[in-house]
Scaffold this active site. Structure first.
Site, PDB file in Angstrom:
ATOM      1  N   TRP A 106      91.759  31.670  43.664  1.00  0.00           N
ATOM      2  CA  TRP A 106      91.834  31.155  45.039  1.00  0.00           C
ATOM      3  C   TRP A 106      90.469  31.021  45.668  1.00  0.00           C
ATOM      4  O   TRP A 106      90.226  30.098  46.457  1.00  0.00           O
ATOM      5  CB  TRP A 106      92.782  31.993  45.895  1.00  0.00           C
ATOM      6  CG  TRP A 106      94.214  31.756  45.527  1.00  0.00           C
ATOM      7  CD1 TRP A 106      95.086  32.647  44.986  1.00  0.00           C
ATOM      8  CD2 TRP A 106      94.943  30.519  45.624  1.00  0.00           C
ATOM      9  NE1 TRP A 106      96.303  32.050  44.752  1.00  0.00           N
ATOM     10  CE2 TRP A 106      96.247  30.745  45.135  1.00  0.00           C
ATOM     11  CE3 TRP A 106      94.622  29.232  46.078  1.00  0.00           C
ATOM     12  CZ2 TRP A 106      97.230  29.742  45.081  1.00  0.00           C
ATOM     13  CZ3 TRP A 106      95.586  28.238  46.036  1.00  0.00           C
ATOM     14  CH2 TRP A 106      96.873  28.493  45.538  1.00  0.00           C
ATOM     15  N   ASP A 175      90.277  35.022  53.446  1.00  0.00           N
ATOM     16  CA  ASP A 175      91.611  34.578  53.032  1.00  0.00           C
ATOM     17  C   ASP A 175      92.421  35.826  52.700  1.00  0.00           C
ATOM     18  O   ASP A 175      92.177  36.492  51.691  1.00  0.00           O
ATOM     19  CB  ASP A 175      91.483  33.664  51.808  1.00  0.00           C
ATOM     20  CG  ASP A 175      92.838  33.178  51.286  1.00  0.00           C
ATOM     21  OD1 ASP A 175      93.882  33.631  51.804  1.00  0.00           O
ATOM     22  OD2 ASP A 175      92.843  32.367  50.347  1.00  0.00           O
ATOM     23  N   LYS A 199     103.670  34.906  51.432  1.00  0.00           N
ATOM     24  CA  LYS A 199     103.527  36.094  50.591  1.00  0.00           C
ATOM     25  C   LYS A 199     104.010  37.336  51.346  1.00  0.00           C
ATOM     26  O   LYS A 199     104.903  38.025  50.907  1.00  0.00           O
ATOM     27  CB  LYS A 199     102.072  36.296  50.166  1.00  0.00           C
ATOM     28  CG  LYS A 199     101.584  35.478  48.970  1.00  0.00           C
ATOM     29  CD  LYS A 199     101.660  33.988  49.148  1.00  0.00           C
ATOM     30  CE  LYS A 199     101.183  33.191  47.963  1.00  0.00           C
ATOM     31  NZ  LYS A 199      99.910  32.542  48.124  1.00  0.00           N
TER      32      LYS A 199
HETATM   33  C1  LIG Z   1      99.055  31.425  47.879  1.00  0.00           C
HETATM   34  C2  LIG Z   1      97.621  31.518  48.234  1.00  0.00           C
HETATM   35  C3  LIG Z   1      96.894  30.422  48.741  1.00  0.00           C
HETATM   36  C4  LIG Z   1      97.515  29.048  48.886  1.00  0.00           C
HETATM   37  O1  LIG Z   1      98.426  29.036  49.903  1.00  0.00           O
HETATM   38  P1  LIG Z   1      99.138  27.672  50.381  1.00  0.00           P
HETATM   39  O2  LIG Z   1      99.884  28.153  51.574  1.00  0.00           O
HETATM   40  O3  LIG Z   1     100.012  27.223  49.249  1.00  0.00           O
HETATM   41  O4  LIG Z   1      98.087  26.689  50.700  1.00  0.00           O
HETATM   42  C5  LIG Z   1      95.580  30.609  49.073  1.00  0.00           C
HETATM   43  N1  LIG Z   1      94.987  31.799  48.930  1.00  0.00           N
HETATM   44  C6  LIG Z   1      95.642  32.881  48.460  1.00  0.00           C
HETATM   45  C7  LIG Z   1      94.919  34.175  48.336  1.00  0.00           C
HETATM   46  C8  LIG Z   1      96.979  32.764  48.096  1.00  0.00           C
HETATM   47  O5  LIG Z   1      97.635  33.839  47.622  1.00  0.00           O
END
Ligand SMILES: *Cc1c(COP(=O)(O)O)cnc(C)c1O
Length: 364
Positions: A106, A175, A199
């Protein structure tokens, strides 16, 4: 305890399971919200009823994370991936350089997107050795950087920071898609925190952004209006129709977390669950996890089998017994168990028992 035909444990990395109590609460008021005869998703987002839900969601999130008043809370669409673009568009001034820490899948997505808009300096990377992570490594942060971005928990690689990086006056951007609300957090260390909801917050389609107000107002001219933090903040997440049902469900999750005892309690539960699972994997002769113990994720536990030929049989038996979505990410192979806030301890205990049973049957 072995999962019976009726008991299912869903280890999906995202969209992930939600707390059972929240799902039942949502079901109870799905068709007829608080006696109004319509669902929350059939209601104007400008109605007093929905505005009250939005206000409660913000208030409950502020309480959970002790968010200070100089931070704005935004409930947006576009997923974490839209923020990969919004962050450089809003925060990287022309001629400036943005810093990124690369811990895996990511981080690299965020870096690739940022490069479309700004010069990027990768100040640390574990690209050569995924097992170690760079989370504990020494790196220096040039104080002229526009911001420093990192991924607190690499959902796919199973690598997690156990601390907040030091970066002086440089705004720290994180993030937190797959670890937000899993433990207490000092929000004051950050310029901006963002997370896709699917998540550890609620359903897909909602993205949470927490941004310090001195970072608003610097977006480049070409920034789309719906990615401009100042516009979004001034309109209180309603620059267009917000993901209203997702906000409603997130609010139920926030309330559930407060009722559980808040994030200190979640941290204790999450540590306990992760320890049970890692211990079982480490004790096994068949399953292994290669991440350095100091940077292992508390939320996503990737693991592999010494004998790959057994993978399909393992997944089939797991599914038959109600252990769902244990297959690893398509780019990494192997297995992965995601154990977010909503996964009960009994789910982890049942999984560990199944791992042992499978290993014994294999040895024989
Ligand atoms: C799932 C995830 C993303 C992507 O998320 P989207 O909502 O599909 O854009 C980005 N960063 C992390 C750490 C993730 O777990």
């Amino acid at each position: 305890m072995v999962a019976s035909a009726k008991t299912v444990f869903n280890f999906c990395s995202g969209p992930a399971m939600l707390p059972a109590a929240v799902m039942h609460e949502a079901q109870d008021e799905f068709v007829n919200y608080h006696g109004l005869g319509v669902s929350i998703m059939e209601m104007s987002h400008r109605s007093p009823t929905f505005l009250s839900v939005l206000a409660q969601a913000e208030e409950n999130l502020r309480q959970l994370l002790s968010i200070p008043s100089n931070y704005r809370v935004l409930f947006l669409q576009g997923g974490a991936s839209a923020q990969f673009s919004a962050i450089p568009l809003n925060l990287a001034q022309p001629g400036s350089v943005a810093g990124y820490i690369d811990t895996g899948y990511w981080s690299q997505k965020a870096i690739d997107e940022a490069r479309r808009y700004t010069d990027v300096q990768v100040i640390a990377s574990n690209a050569d050795d995924m097992s170690q992570g760079v989370c504990a490594e020494d790196y220096s942060v040039d104080q002229s950087l526009a911001y420093l971005h990192y991924t607190a928990n690499e959902t796919i690689d199973g690598i997690q920071f156990d601390h907040i990086p030091e970066c002086g006056r440089v705004p720290l951007i994180c993030d937190m898609s797959s670890c937000i609300l899993s433990e207490p957090l000092d929000v004051t260390r950050f310029g901006l925190i963002y997370a896709g909801a699917q998540k550890n917050i609620g359903p897909a389609g909602l993205t949470v952004v927490i941004v310090r107000d001195d970072l608003l107002g610097f977006a480049s001219q070409l920034t789309p209006k719906l990615l401009n933090y100042q516009v979004l903040a001034e309109n209180h997440s309603m620059a267009n129709t917000p993901p209203s049902y997702g906000i409603y469900l997130a609010n139920l999750v926030f309330r559930w977390l407060l009722n559980q005892g808040g994030l200190a309690e979640m941290q204790a539960q999450n540590r306990d669950k992760a320890q049970i699972l890692y211990q079982a994997i480490d004790a096994s002769q068949l399953f292994y996890n290669y991440v350095h113990p100091g940077v292992r994720s508390q939320m996503n536990v990737p693991f592999f089998m010494e004998d790959h030929s057994q993978l399909e049989r393992f997944l089939q038996e797991a599914e038959n017994l109600g252990f769902l979505n244990l297959k690893g990410h398509r780019s990494r192979g192997g297995l992965r168990a995601s154990i977010y806030n909503a996964m009960p301890r009994e789910g982890v205990l049942a999984l560990v028992q199944f791992l042992e049973k499978f290993e014994n049957s294999y040895a024989r």
